[in-house]
Design a protein around this motif. Structure first.
Motif, short mmCIF file in Angstrom:
data_model
loop_
_atom_site.label_atom_id
_atom_site.label_comp_id
_atom_site.label_asym_id
_atom_site.label_seq_id
_atom_site.Cartn_x
_atom_site.Cartn_y
_atom_site.Cartn_z
N LYS A 155 1.00 -1.09 -0.06
CA LYS A 155 0.11 -0.09 0.05
C LYS A 155 0.95 1.20 0.12
O LYS A 155 2.15 1.20 0.00
CB LYS A 155 -0.91 -0.21 1.26
CG LYS A 155 -0.56 -0.19 2.64
CD LYS A 155 -1.31 -0.45 3.75
CE LYS A 155 -0.65 -0.79 5.05
NZ LYS A 155 -1.40 -0.93 6.04
N ILE A 156 0.22 2.43 -0.07
CA ILE A 156 0.99 3.69 -0.26
C ILE A 156 1.80 3.92 1.19
O ILE A 156 1.34 3.88 1.97
CB ILE A 156 -0.05 4.82 -0.44
CG1 ILE A 156 -0.65 4.70 -1.87
CG2 ILE A 156 0.47 6.13 -0.36
CD1 ILE A 156 -1.88 5.66 -2.14
N LYS A 199 2.45 6.41 3.33
CA LYS A 199 2.02 7.80 3.72
C LYS A 199 3.23 9.00 4.05
O LYS A 199 3.11 9.88 3.89
CB LYS A 199 1.12 7.62 4.70
CG LYS A 199 -0.21 6.85 4.51
CD LYS A 199 -1.26 6.99 5.48
CE LYS A 199 -1.01 6.56 6.75
NZ LYS A 199 -2.13 6.69 7.84
N MET A 254 4.82 9.93 0.89
CA MET A 254 3.96 10.94 0.07
C MET A 254 3.68 12.21 1.02
O MET A 254 3.73 13.08 0.27
CB MET A 254 2.50 10.28 0.09
CG MET A 254 2.61 9.09 -0.86
SD MET A 254 2.96 9.49 -2.78
CE MET A 254 1.64 10.81 -2.86
N TYR A 284 -4.45 10.76 0.35
CA TYR A 284 -3.73 9.70 -0.01
C TYR A 284 -4.67 8.87 -0.90
O TYR A 284 -4.14 7.87 -1.76
CB TYR A 284 -3.27 8.85 0.89
CG TYR A 284 -2.39 9.57 1.81
CD1 TYR A 284 -1.29 10.13 1.42
CD2 TYR A 284 -2.64 9.56 3.33
CE1 TYR A 284 -0.24 10.87 2.37
CE2 TYR A 284 -1.84 10.48 4.22
CZ TYR A 284 -0.76 11.05 3.80
OH TYR A 284 -0.20 11.86 4.56
N GLN A 306 -5.37 3.47 0.04
CA GLN A 306 -4.01 2.93 0.28
C GLN A 306 -3.71 1.69 -0.64
O GLN A 306 -2.37 1.36 -0.68
CB GLN A 306 -3.70 2.82 1.73
CG GLN A 306 -3.96 3.98 2.45
CD GLN A 306 -3.70 3.91 3.83
OE1 GLN A 306 -2.59 3.40 4.28
NE2 GLN A 306 -4.53 4.60 4.88
#
Length: 472
Positions: free
Chosen positions: A112-113, A115, A118, A215, A218
């Motif tokens: 997943k991203i 965070k 980002m 975001y 995710q």
């Protein structure tokens, strides 16, 4: 001619006296060759087909060394229940992390991203005009003005004259769809909170709303949320076949286990690592299956050409032993087979069987003329032995010349086929005659097999002789 005759008669006398010892030594060498062949690895590297001094090949190797080849394993999860798909992905990742053998070859799992990444660097990826819009939108901190600013910003970007520029490519269209999904998730969370404000603490819900807006989702879902995909990045190159095989075997085990836990979902895998592993398995299949087909076809042909089943068995057995000897040689020398040399067994079957045919056909002829097995064998060596040896050596030399090429694959091809011809020759002039002498003493005139006379060959020869100028 006299010297050649002396050499062949000496070889024949040795086989006649020591044929049992020759067979015992052959069986021992066969077992050792089988053990040595276990060291062979199958490699499907396209670069091996190129010359070693090719600058592009050097560049590829340098990039591969520095960056690990950019290899990935893509795990796909298909279904209709988004929450179950997330649980499945998390379970798969946990299975990978719990597998110590697998984690030795894993550099990163991208589920997943990130965070933090980002949050720290996300704005740096935006264009100047996008940064300006983001600043205007986030300047309104209260909910209603923020939603109004968000709506105005969306209308400016995707309606009117600017829409054609913003949606001119498929990538921009996909980004727009992703943004709509992101907004949908944001408003669904907002609606759930407004309907039941006491269900979740305000701070927790506020953090969820902020994360969803900033975001998005995710996890890597597609546009209609029917597929979730994440990647596993190995720390090994795609050309490290042994490690790639171990890696994919463990991934397949985890995939099978997870599939049983989530029967309503479809768990799959793809990517260059998976493709390379499957290609290697396919090459391994290609090494065995065509060789078996060739042996069967030759067996059928021999059934109508040779009048003794045991002679056919001896010939095919000697051929297989010669090929296995060669794989044993490869297992202790080159230790690898590539896409080109994977066809080695089929070629050796077609080329190596010729030498055995000469030995068996001459031995059979002399036996039919009334000679004893020993006399028939000596006459076979005297008549056909030197021709068989010269035919094999000239063919082997032609293949050995390929070793001087700049391509690794072609060089290995030449060496393997050259040594393969020699191994088949040794099997046909030592092991096959020993089998014929030890187990071929029965009367060969009492054969129940139908024999093809191939009389058309005689007719063709006479026709060619009568019209030799036309043939030339």
């Amino acid at each position: 001619m006299k010297q050649e005759r002396t050499i062949m008669q000496g070889l024949a006398s040795f086989v006649v006296r020591r044929h049992k010892l020759v067979l015992i030594a052959g069986v021992v060498l066969l077992l050792l060759s089988i053990v040595a062949s276990q060291n062979i690895q199958v490699k499907t590297q396209i670069k091996d087909l190129l010359p070693e001094n090719n600058p592009k090949v050097h560049s590829y190797e340098e990039i591969n060394k520095e960056f690990g080849g950019g290899t990935t394993i893509m795990i796909t999860i298909e279904g209709r229940d988004k929450q179950e798909m997330v649980q499945c992905a998390e379970a798969f990742v946990q299975g990978v992390r719990d597998n110590e053998k697998l984690m030795e070859y894993v550099r990163a799992i991208n589920l997943k991203i990130d965070k933090k990444f980002m949050r720290d660097w996300g704005l740096m990826f935006q264009k100047a005009e996008d940064l300006k819009r983001t600043k205007e939108m986030l300047s309104e901190l209260n909910l209603l003005p923020f939603i109004t600013s968000l709506n105005d910003n969306f209308e400016r970007e995707y309606t009117g004259t600017e829409a054609e520029e913003e949606l001119s490519t498929s990538r921009q269209e996909n980004e727009a769809v992703s943004m709509l999904n992101q907004l949908e998730s944001f408003f669904v969370l907002l609606r759930d909170y407004l309907e039941n404000p006491e269900g979740i603490p305000l701070e927790v819900q506020g953090e969820k709303l902020a994360d969803t807006f900033l975001y998005g989702d995710q996890y890597g879902f597609n546009y209609d949320n029917t597929m979730l995909m994440f990647t596993i990045s190995p720390n090994v190159s795609v050309v490290a076949m042994e490690k790639i095989t171990i890696l994919m075997d463990e991934v397949k085990k985890i995939r099978t286990s997870i599939q049983k836990q989530f029967p309503h979902l479809e768990v799959g895998y793809t990517g260059d690592v998976a493709v390379q592993s499957d290609e290697m398995a396919a090459v391994g299949f290609d090494m065995v299956f065509p060789a078996l087909i060739a042996l069967v076809v030759i067996l059928v042909l021999f059934l109508f050409s040779l009048n003794q089943i045991r002679f056919i068995v001896f010939l095919l057995l000697s051929l297989v032993m010669g090929i296995v000897f060669n794989y044993g040689f490869v297992g202790i020398s080159i230790k690898e087979i590539n896409m080109l040399t994977s066809m080695m067994a089929v070629l050796l079957i077609g080329l190596g069987v010729d030498y055995g045919i000469q030995m068996v056909s001459n031995f059979t002829t002399f036996r039919q003329d009334g000679y004893s097995p020993e006399e028939a064998l000596i006459n076979t060596y005297t008549k056909a032995g030197m021709g068989v040896v010269l035919a094999a050596l000239t063919t082997a030399i032609a293949f050995f010349v390929m070793a001087a090429t700049g391509s690794v694959a072609f060089s290995q091809f030449g060496i393997m086929l050259g040594t393969g011809i020699i191994m088949c020759l040794i099997a046909m002039i030592l092991i096959l005659p020993s089998l014929l002498l030890w187990f071929g003493r029965k009367d060969i005139t009492r054969s129940k097999l139908p024999t093809a006379e191939f009389r058309f060959v005689t007719k063709l020869g006479k026709l060619t002789y009568r019209h030799k100028w036309i043939a030339l």
